[in-house]
Design an enzyme around this catalytic site. Structure first.
Site, short mmCIF file in Angstrom:
data_model
loop_
_atom_site.label_atom_id
_atom_site.label_comp_id
_atom_site.label_asym_id
_atom_site.label_seq_id
_atom_site.Cartn_x
_atom_site.Cartn_y
_atom_site.Cartn_z
N SER A 188 24.73 36.55 23.32
CA SER A 188 24.78 36.21 24.74
C SER A 188 23.40 36.39 25.40
CB SER A 188 25.87 37.05 25.40
OG SER A 188 26.16 36.58 26.68
N ASP A 342 33.44 28.24 25.42
CA ASP A 342 32.37 29.10 25.93
C ASP A 342 31.46 28.25 26.81
OD1 ASP A 342 30.24 30.81 26.37
OD2 ASP A 342 29.76 31.11 24.25
N HIS A 372 33.66 33.14 24.43
CA HIS A 372 32.57 34.06 24.69
C HIS A 372 33.04 35.51 24.57
CE1 HIS A 372 28.41 34.43 25.87
NE2 HIS A 372 28.75 35.52 26.51
#
Ligand SMILES: *[C@@H]1O[C@H](CO)[C@@H](O)[C@H](O)[C@H]1NC(C)=O
Ligand SMILES: *[C@@H]1O[C@H](CO)[C@@H](O)[C@H](O)[C@H]1NC(C)=O
Length: 398
Positions: A188, A342, A372
């Site tokens: 991320s 995501d 995610h």
């Protein structure tokens, strides 16, 4: 009467939070609802506190995140210590078993939208521990200054300084790391920082050690176009909504919420920077199947006031997708995980295309039922699947 009303309100609230429409093929859906419902309730409460002027949203979440941290504790297989590299706190994981050879080294950067998380967060501690044990690697899990206290380029610079410290010959030697087998990884926002420091490193004449690999797990790679198909489809994706991602991006650069507002209106990029859209043009960079049902629109330019105040959001050190082909062509062996559900999916997909276009060797794993945050949900089957793919790739390539 009062009690009935209260009961009714509670039932409606519980139903509201538990009714999280999830994409149909997500594994262990009820377990996931139980995982995210308390998080959603908490974030809504923290947002209310912010609206009332009590505390910054991210500061409130940080305060409570402390309870998710664990001290540096060695186990039967791995020695764990907290120290600092170039004044940046890092946690180091060293396998206990004897080794005749020098070991692999992996420099790991945690996620959390440049605002949240730390190497000590239990999910990251567990991941680093597993990685050190399974790969017989020295794992350095780094911290960095977080927003809202610190903004870009602080996060980038902390990570870069800690990495450069680690890559010094005598430091690698002290930890028994083979200088030919060092990699960088992150998820991320950590994937964003991993991609950014890897680009910076290949252009840094002072660093002799070359990275062997970079591994990016659903990385955030650009803040120019937050209207990509994955953002447009993202309202029903679990864990990270398009608007929360816009908030994270703008917090990376400033606490001033006018940047976030302009981002949500897709009017933050000024006319003089409009050419940068070629690097994030999903119409040419996304594989056909991800474009379906979406029409590419030439973005409308905004005023140059914001980019003058906060130039970071147009900086390649914040948005690795803005690098030119020459820079990209120098990148090491790359591993990228993207997830179908995501908002950051298309950032990763476009980076895969751009790297492949200039001949970088990329292994791309697209997780069809992925979302995610799934990579670090250690109790979920999907996390095992993703971590196994990632660790197997590192085992072969690092
Ligand atoms: C240590 O390694 C052994 C052998 O691989 C394994 O069975 C055990 O679960 C490991 N311990 C921890 C705490 O991970
Ligand atoms: C994006 O790509 C399409 C073709 O795939 C092209 O028509 C368009 O001009 C490009 N836009 C930008 C801003 O580069």
């Amino acid at each position: 009467m009062g009690r009935t009303t209260l009961l009714l309100i509670s039932v409606v609230l519980v139903a509201y939070y538990v009714y999280t429409p999830l994409p149909g093929d997500i594994e262990e859906p009820w377990k996931l609802v139980l995982e995210i419902t308390p998080q959603n309730v908490f974030v809504d409460m923290a947002s209310t506190a912010e609206l009332l002027g009590i505390n910054h949203l991210m500061s409130t979440i940080q305060l409570f995140s402390r309870f998710l941290e664990v001290p540096a504790t060695s186990d039967e297989n791995v020695t764990v210590i907290d120290t600092a590299f170039s004044s940046v706190p890092v946690r180091i994981y060293m396998p206990k078993r004897k080794s005749e050879m020098l070991r692999r080294g992996l420099f790991y950067i945690h996620g959390g939208g440049w605002c949240l998380g730390s190497a000590a967060t239990s999910i990251y501690d567990l991941l680093a521990r597993k990685t050190a044990d399974r790969l017989d690697a020295i794992v350095v899990s780094t911290d960095y200054g977080l927003a809202p206290k610190y903004h870009f380029p602080r996060q980038f610079e902390d990570v870069y300084n800690a990495l450069r410290w680690f890559l010094q010959e005598d430091v690698l030697e002290r930890y028994g790391v083979d200088p030919r087998r060092v990699g960088v990884a992150g998820d991320s926002a950590g994937g964003n920082l991993a991609a950014a420091v890897t680009q910076q490193l290949i252009q840094d004449p002072d660093v002799k050690t070359k990275l062997k690999v970079q591994a990016l797990v659903y990385p955030a790679l650009q803040a120019l176009d937050i209207n990509l198909p994955s953002y447009q489809e993202g309202s029903y994706f679990p864990m990270l909504s398009p608007s929360f991602m816009a908030r994270f991006w703008s917090e990376y650069f400033t606490t001033d919420r006018t940047l976030e507002k302009a981002m949500l209106l897709k009017q933050h990029v000024p006319l003089e920077s409009i050419h940068l859209f070629q690097f994030v043009n999903w119409s040419s960079l996304l594989p056909e199947r991800y474009k379906k049902g979406h029409i590419y629109k030439i973005p409308t330019p905004g005023s140059s006031e914001l980019s003058k105040k906060y130039p970071g959001f147009l900086d390649v050190k914040a948005c690795p997708l803005l690098a030119n082909d020459n820079t990209l062509s120098l990148l090491p062996l790359t591993y990228i995980i993207t997830c179908q559900y995501d908002v950051l999916r298309d950032d990763g997909l476009m980076y895969v295309t751009r790297l492949q276009n200039v001949g970088v060797h990329v292994t791309h794993h697209h997780i069809e039922d992925g979302f995610h945050g799934a990579f670090t949900l250690h109790d979920f089957k999907i996390a095992h699947r993703m971590q196994n793919q990632y660790l197997n790739w590192l085992m072969k390539n690092l």
